[in-house]
Design a protein around this motif. Structure first.
Motif, PDB file in Angstrom:
ATOM      1  N   THR A 275       0.738  -1.254  -0.126  1.00 59.47           N
ATOM      2  CA  THR A 275      -0.033  -0.213  -0.112  1.00 59.47           C
ATOM      3  C   THR A 275       0.891   1.268  -0.204  1.00 59.47           C
ATOM      4  O   THR A 275       0.431   2.083  -0.656  1.00 59.47           O
ATOM      5  CB  THR A 275      -1.014   0.120   1.367  1.00 59.47           C
ATOM      6  N   ILE A 276       2.070   1.341   0.653  1.00 60.17           N
ATOM      7  CA  ILE A 276       2.750   2.364   0.806  1.00 60.17           C
ATOM      8  C   ILE A 276       3.487   2.716  -0.650  1.00 60.17           C
ATOM      9  O   ILE A 276       3.568   3.892  -0.905  1.00 60.17           O
ATOM     10  CB  ILE A 276       3.872   2.010   1.790  1.00 60.17           C
ATOM     11  N   TYR A 277       3.924   1.733  -1.365  1.00 60.76           N
ATOM     12  CA  TYR A 277       4.639   1.768  -2.551  1.00 60.76           C
ATOM     13  C   TYR A 277       3.784   1.739  -3.685  1.00 60.76           C
ATOM     14  O   TYR A 277       4.409   1.583  -4.815  1.00 60.76           O
ATOM     15  CB  TYR A 277       5.855   1.146  -2.571  1.00 60.76           C
ATOM     16  N   ILE A 278       2.423   1.537  -3.420  1.00 59.97           N
ATOM     17  CA  ILE A 278       1.776   1.387  -4.792  1.00 59.97           C
ATOM     18  C   ILE A 278       1.602   2.282  -5.821  1.00 59.97           C
ATOM     19  O   ILE A 278       1.773   1.944  -6.905  1.00 59.97           O
ATOM     20  CB  ILE A 278       0.252   0.979  -4.383  1.00 59.97           C
ATOM     21  N   GLU A 279       1.851   3.610  -5.307  1.00 60.96           N
ATOM     22  CA  GLU A 279       1.871   4.568  -6.524  1.00 60.96           C
ATOM     23  C   GLU A 279       3.145   4.753  -7.320  1.00 60.96           C
ATOM     24  O   GLU A 279       3.381   4.975  -8.283  1.00 60.96           O
ATOM     25  CB  GLU A 279       1.398   5.944  -5.945  1.00 60.96           C
ATOM     26  N   GLU A 280       4.137   4.537  -6.525  1.00 60.78           N
ATOM     27  CA  GLU A 280       5.674   4.530  -6.811  1.00 60.78           C
ATOM     28  C   GLU A 280       5.686   3.358  -8.009  1.00 60.78           C
ATOM     29  O   GLU A 280       6.466   3.592  -8.741  1.00 60.78           O
ATOM     30  CB  GLU A 280       6.368   4.383  -5.835  1.00 60.78           C
ATOM     31  N   TYR A 281       5.197   2.297  -7.636  1.00 59.67           N
ATOM     32  CA  TYR A 281       5.394   1.162  -8.521  1.00 59.67           C
ATOM     33  C   TYR A 281       4.537   1.599  -9.671  1.00 59.67           C
ATOM     34  O   TYR A 281       5.124   1.207 -10.794  1.00 59.67           O
ATOM     35  CB  TYR A 281       4.622  -0.021  -7.815  1.00 59.67           C
ATOM     36  N   ARG A 282       3.315   2.117  -9.852  1.00 58.88           N
ATOM     37  CA  ARG A 282       2.560   2.755 -10.881  1.00 58.88           C
ATOM     38  C   ARG A 282       3.474   3.475 -11.640  1.00 58.88           C
ATOM     39  O   ARG A 282       3.435   3.227 -12.930  1.00 58.88           O
ATOM     40  CB  ARG A 282       1.079   3.146 -10.421  1.00 58.88           C
ATOM     41  N   GLU A 283       4.084   4.450 -11.021  1.00 60.01           N
ATOM     42  CA  GLU A 283       4.823   5.444 -12.020  1.00 60.01           C
ATOM     43  C   GLU A 283       5.851   4.706 -12.491  1.00 60.01           C
ATOM     44  O   GLU A 283       6.407   5.290 -13.742  1.00 60.01           O
ATOM     45  CB  GLU A 283       5.411   6.275 -11.061  1.00 60.01           C
ATOM     46  N   LEU A 284       6.481   3.560 -12.196  1.00 57.59           N
ATOM     47  CA  LEU A 284       7.315   2.763 -12.985  1.00 57.59           C
ATOM     48  C   LEU A 284       7.017   2.098 -14.251  1.00 57.59           C
ATOM     49  O   LEU A 284       7.743   1.379 -15.110  1.00 57.59           O
ATOM     50  CB  LEU A 284       8.255   2.027 -12.243  1.00 57.59           C
ATOM     51  N   GLN A 285       5.386   2.017 -14.000  1.00 54.20           N
ATOM     52  CA  GLN A 285       4.770   1.140 -15.536  1.00 54.20           C
ATOM     53  C   GLN A 285       4.632   1.914 -16.579  1.00 54.20           C
ATOM     54  O   GLN A 285       4.573   3.213 -16.578  1.00 54.20           O
ATOM     55  CB  GLN A 285       3.696   0.513 -14.731  1.00 54.20           C
ATOM     56  N   GLU A 286       4.097   1.255 -17.501  1.00 51.98           N
ATOM     57  CA  GLU A 286       3.303   2.212 -18.657  1.00 51.98           C
ATOM     58  C   GLU A 286       2.261   2.948 -18.097  1.00 51.98           C
ATOM     59  O   GLU A 286       1.396   2.773 -17.214  1.00 51.98           O
ATOM     60  CB  GLU A 286       2.901   1.176 -19.650  1.00 51.98           C
ATOM     61  N   SER A 287       1.832   4.092 -18.958  1.00 52.39           N
ATOM     62  CA  SER A 287       0.730   4.761 -18.571  1.00 52.39           C
ATOM     63  C   SER A 287      -0.763   4.208 -18.444  1.00 52.39           C
ATOM     64  O   SER A 287      -1.508   4.619 -17.554  1.00 52.39           O
ATOM     65  CB  SER A 287       0.474   6.004 -19.644  1.00 52.39           C
ATOM     66  N   LYS A 288      -0.788   2.979 -19.050  1.00 51.98           N
ATOM     67  CA  LYS A 288      -2.196   2.326 -18.929  1.00 51.98           C
ATOM     68  C   LYS A 288      -2.556   1.575 -17.478  1.00 51.98           C
ATOM     69  O   LYS A 288      -3.473   1.360 -17.129  1.00 51.98           O
ATOM     70  CB  LYS A 288      -2.078   1.231 -19.975  1.00 51.98           C
ATOM     71  N   SER A 289      -1.304   1.831 -16.694  1.00 52.49           N
ATOM     72  CA  SER A 289      -1.498   0.928 -15.445  1.00 52.49           C
ATOM     73  C   SER A 289      -1.733   2.015 -14.339  1.00 52.49           C
ATOM     74  O   SER A 289      -1.846   1.669 -13.193  1.00 52.49           O
ATOM     75  CB  SER A 289      -0.255   0.268 -15.036  1.00 52.49           C
TER      76      SER A 289
END
Length: 309
Positions: A275-289
């Protein structure tokens, strides 16, 4: 021979065999995990020393790059490939540490490194160590109501699948027609697959990928699970009302199992870290995620219920 087969195929015998196999593989898994975690503890002891050196030396430490390289040699190498894993696996493989390392190396090159960046790296290392410590704790934690209901529904669903398999066997055994036997075999194969899905579907929600196709995969398999049980019930007893009731109940069970698994995971240590790092992880993925996945809505419900309490 036939009497012997009838005795061996009873739900009690099948359940005992499945339980025995489960205990065997669970024991092997625990032994392997203990071996891995004990070795990893040694790595974390050295990582703590490296973290202390980072903070003591600060951003001007001439050995900074050397220490960072030593840290990279002690963490999970698979976490570096952040785009090939879901959030859960990313945390397990120290992806949150790798991301911070990459940011620090970039800031060193641009001479923008600060002591706060190093403190954040040390903090993330402590988080991974905490996850390891929790798994190695010997004290048995209290069983939550969510876990009780989860395992109860999972066992109930498993028993019902075994009951359908047993019914197929007893009815199919009495049938002498080849076509009838073939249909029985087809339903039996489908039900055997469904048994694996009882354990697989709840786990998929916590290993969820950020690909929207993965959501469709879980939804479709949940529907297929309920449909297979409904069609099998209708085929065995030729009763449409019973088939509809079975479909609704099994679908409810599978959705509830998924929901309860999400709550259990959200309450766990690694669930909190995710939960803490969920947004950080998404920023590292493609825009669709970047859009929210349906697991996030499960988490919202969990927080709502906790807040109400």
């Amino acid at each position: 021979m036939n009497d012997l087969l009838e005795q061996l195929i009873t739900p009690i015998i099948i359940t005992a065999i499945v339980s025995g196999l489960y205990r065997y593989f669970q024991k092997k898994k625990e032994e392997y995990q203990k071996y891995v975690y004990e070795n990893k503890q040694n790595d974390f002891q050295k990582l703590e020393n490296f973290s202390n050196e980072l903070i003591e030396g600060g951003e001007a430490n001439p050995e900074l790059k050397t220490i960072l390289f030593k840290i990279s040699q002690r963490i999970n190498p698979y976490g570096r490939e952040i785009k090939t894993f879901g959030k859960y696996q990313w945390i397990k493989d120290d992806g949150h540490i790798w991301n911070q390392l990459n940011q620090i190396e970039g800031k060193i090159n641009s001479q923008e490194i600060t002591i706060d960046d190093l403190k954040e790296l040390a903090y993330r290392i402590q988080i991974s160590k905490r996850i390891l410590d929790v798994r190695l704790e010997q004290a048995v934690s209290p069983i939550s109501p969510s876990k009780i209901w989860f395992y109860f529904l999972q066992y109930l669903t498993l028993v019902f699948q075994l009951f359908l398999l047993f019914s197929l066997y007893t009815i199919g055994f009495k049938s002498s027609e080849i076509n009838e036997s073939s249909i029985h075999l087809a339903f039996a194969l489908w039900l055997s697959l469904m048994i694996f899905l009882i354990f697989l579907i709840p786990e998929l929600i916590i290993n969820e990928s950020d690909d929207s196709k993965f959501e469709i995969f879980i939804i479709v398999y949940t529907m297929v699970f309920a449909l297979v049980d409904a069609f099998t019930t209708y085929y065995l007893w030729n009763n449409l009302s019973s088939a509809i009731i079975v479909f609704v109940i099994i679908l409810f069970f599978m959705i509830t199992l998924t929901f309860l698994k999400s709550i259990i995971f959200g309450d766990s240590e690694i669930g909190k870290i995710s939960t803490i790092y969920i947004e950080e992880y998404r920023e590292l993925q493609e825009s669709k995620s970047n859009k929210k996945r349906f697991k996030d809505y499960f988490r919202k419900y969990k927080f709502f219920f906790n807040k109400e309490k």
